[in-house]
Design a protein around this motif. Structure first.
Motif, mmCIF file in Angstrom:
data_model
loop_
_atom_site.group_PDB
_atom_site.id
_atom_site.type_symbol
_atom_site.label_atom_id
_atom_site.label_comp_id
_atom_site.label_asym_id
_atom_site.label_seq_id
_atom_site.Cartn_x
_atom_site.Cartn_y
_atom_site.Cartn_z
ATOM 1 N N LEU A 99 83.923 20.159 39.537
ATOM 2 C CA LEU A 99 82.904 20.625 39.018
ATOM 3 C C LEU A 99 83.647 19.949 36.681
ATOM 4 C CD1 LEU A 99 79.575 20.516 38.982
ATOM 5 C CD2 LEU A 99 79.791 22.849 38.019
ATOM 6 N N LEU A 100 84.376 21.406 36.860
ATOM 7 C CA LEU A 100 84.404 21.032 35.424
ATOM 8 C C LEU A 100 84.928 19.538 35.289
ATOM 9 C CD1 LEU A 100 86.060 24.589 33.996
ATOM 10 C CD2 LEU A 100 83.852 23.337 33.384
ATOM 11 N N VAL A 101 86.325 19.038 36.570
ATOM 12 C CA VAL A 101 87.131 17.949 36.519
ATOM 13 C C VAL A 101 86.323 16.639 36.517
ATOM 14 C CG1 VAL A 101 88.554 16.941 38.058
ATOM 15 C CG2 VAL A 101 89.177 19.015 37.258
ATOM 16 N N VAL A 102 85.197 17.328 37.153
ATOM 17 C CA VAL A 102 84.477 15.834 37.672
ATOM 18 C C VAL A 102 83.756 16.053 35.881
ATOM 19 C CG1 VAL A 102 82.009 15.127 38.514
ATOM 20 C CG2 VAL A 102 83.811 16.484 39.504
ATOM 21 N N LEU A 103 83.000 17.077 35.326
ATOM 22 C CA LEU A 103 82.514 16.810 34.410
ATOM 23 C C LEU A 103 83.400 16.722 32.846
ATOM 24 C CD1 LEU A 103 80.991 20.361 34.022
ATOM 25 C CD2 LEU A 103 78.928 17.911 34.265
ATOM 26 N N GLY A 104 84.259 16.408 33.231
ATOM 27 C CA GLY A 104 85.258 16.388 31.666
ATOM 28 C C GLY A 104 85.704 14.390 32.155
ATOM 29 N N VAL A 105 85.945 14.102 32.833
ATOM 30 C CA VAL A 105 86.128 12.669 33.287
ATOM 31 C C VAL A 105 84.514 11.618 32.866
ATOM 32 C CG1 VAL A 105 86.559 10.556 35.125
ATOM 33 C CG2 VAL A 105 87.778 13.284 34.776
ATOM 34 N N VAL A 106 83.450 13.145 32.997
ATOM 35 C CA VAL A 106 82.402 11.782 33.345
ATOM 36 C C VAL A 106 82.170 11.385 31.704
ATOM 37 C CG1 VAL A 106 79.609 11.180 33.482
ATOM 38 C CG2 VAL A 106 81.390 12.519 34.836
ATOM 39 N N THR A 107 82.691 12.918 31.139
ATOM 40 C CA THR A 107 82.411 12.652 29.492
ATOM 41 C C THR A 107 83.152 12.462 28.384
ATOM 42 O OG1 THR A 107 82.925 15.330 28.730
ATOM 43 C CG2 THR A 107 80.500 14.599 29.785
ATOM 44 N N GLN A 108 84.521 12.762 29.028
ATOM 45 C CA GLN A 108 85.320 12.154 28.117
ATOM 46 C C GLN A 108 86.351 10.657 28.194
ATOM 47 O OE1 GLN A 108 89.257 15.282 28.327
ATOM 48 N NE2 GLN A 108 88.093 16.392 29.076
ATOM 49 N N THR A 109 86.037 10.120 29.080
ATOM 50 C CA THR A 109 86.059 8.433 29.327
ATOM 51 C C THR A 109 85.322 7.108 28.810
ATOM 52 O OG1 THR A 109 87.232 9.420 32.031
ATOM 53 C CG2 THR A 109 86.109 7.076 31.392
ATOM 54 N N PRO A 110 84.149 7.379 28.874
ATOM 55 C CA PRO A 110 83.536 6.848 28.311
ATOM 56 C C PRO A 110 83.779 6.623 26.588
ATOM 57 C CG PRO A 110 81.853 7.320 29.587
ATOM 58 C CD PRO A 110 83.300 8.302 29.294
ATOM 59 N N LEU A 111 83.632 8.130 26.107
ATOM 60 C CA LEU A 111 84.088 8.464 24.539
ATOM 61 C C LEU A 111 85.144 8.330 24.127
ATOM 62 C CD1 LEU A 111 82.724 9.609 21.862
ATOM 63 C CD2 LEU A 111 83.238 11.891 23.053
ATOM 64 N N SER A 112 86.307 8.353 25.603
ATOM 65 C CA SER A 112 87.871 7.645 24.898
ATOM 66 C C SER A 112 88.150 6.048 24.955
ATOM 67 C CB SER A 112 88.285 8.430 26.033
ATOM 68 O OG SER A 112 88.593 9.483 25.816
#
Length: 305
Positions: free
Chosen positions: A84-97
């Protein structure tokens, strides 16, 4: 009449021969990888079949540690929380990055100064960042305590939803600058002729971003996602300092549960089995991302082509 066979041209014109480097060049890296990666991994696998408290000699117990983990509800919950934390990290960090990386690759005014300020979290250790946010999010003296209309009682770490949200936000604040650097370098490598041709065709900036920039960043997106997966599954210090696995076991991810079993309960056999599970899960997810994205079939040296 005799004919002379044509002489072969010498490939060496007096200069050094060009070709693949010899195996001896890979020897130092191979020894380093074997000594500090393969040997410890083999030792962990062996320990997973033993019972050892860290003192004395390990005692072989066969599959006992593995059968205990299979029926351990905390272990199953920790795997779910890690994913869950990995999915949330990918979803939040990828677009912003991606957005910040593409912006930082431009030539805007004061871009270098703003980028340097934004990259400050890269200079801090995970422990320092966790201590910083632990103080800032204190329910009595931190930001939530000063804004009760927004945060209620201010105890964000007192429930599972709030604790997971805090871990996701702190991870995004800490690691987004790193992934931004990846996208910044990749965006600068995109040939400008593609944008010039799009401008001639009348494509807007938004259309150029979705039709040129994103396809050209495909390889970088996959690389960044794999790093997020591996980094997210092995996150430990942030959880230890911010939540200590709580409340209860609501943020006890797999890496933290491994620490609890090995270094708090002194059950290094079970801790080693958890470590092996973590390695298998991280490898499987990374390979799945590579396979589904077609990254393993990519042959061009240019981004996204």
């Amino acid at each position: 009449m005799t004919t002379l066979a044509p002489r072969r041209r010498s490939t060496n014109r007096g200069g050094p021969s060009v070709g693949r480097p010899g195996a001896v060049w890979a020897l130092p890296a191979t020894l380093f990888f074997g000594l500090f990666a393969l040997v410890p991994l083999v030792m962990v696998v062996v320990l997973s079949f033993t019972q050892w408290s860290g003192i004395g000699s390990p005692r072989f117990v066969g599959l006992e540690n593995w059968t205990d983990l299979a029926s351990d509800p905390v272990m199953m919950k920790s795997l779910w929380l890690s994913v869950l934390l990995v999915v949330l990290g990918v979803v939040t960090q990828t677009p912003l990055s991606i957005l910040l990386g593409v912006w930082a690759a431009g030539h805007q005014k004061n871009r270098a100064v703003l980028s340097a300020i934004y990259f400050v979290p890269l200079l801090l250790s995970a422990a320092a960042i966790s201590v910083l946010w632990r103080a800032l999010l204190d329910p009595n003296f931190g930001i939530p305590g000063q804004l009760p209309w927004l945060f209620g009682d201010g105890n964000l770490l007192g429930n599972q939803a709030g604790a997971i949200a805090v871990l996701t936000f702190v991870g995004m604040w800490q690691f987004t600058p790193f992934h931004t650097l990846i996208y910044q370098g990749a965006a600068r490598a995109i040939p400008q002729v593609l944008y010039q041709a799009a401008q001639i065709d009348g494509a807007s900036t938004v259309r150029q971003f979705f039709s040129i920039t994103l396809p050209q960043l495909k390889n970088s997106v996959i690389t960044s996602m794999i790093l997020m997966v591996v980094g997210g599954l092995t996150t430990f210090d942030t959880v230890l300092i911010l939540t200590n696995g709580g409340p209860g076991t609501d943020t006890t991810i797999t890496a933290f549960y491994m620490y609890q079993q090995a270094f708090r309960s002194f059950n290094f056999g079970t801790g080693s089995a958890i470590a092996v599970v973590l390695v298998v899960v991280a490898t499987a997810i990374s390979l799945l991302v590579v396979r589904l994205s077609g990254y393993d079939k990519m042959q061009s040296e240019q981004e996204g082509i």
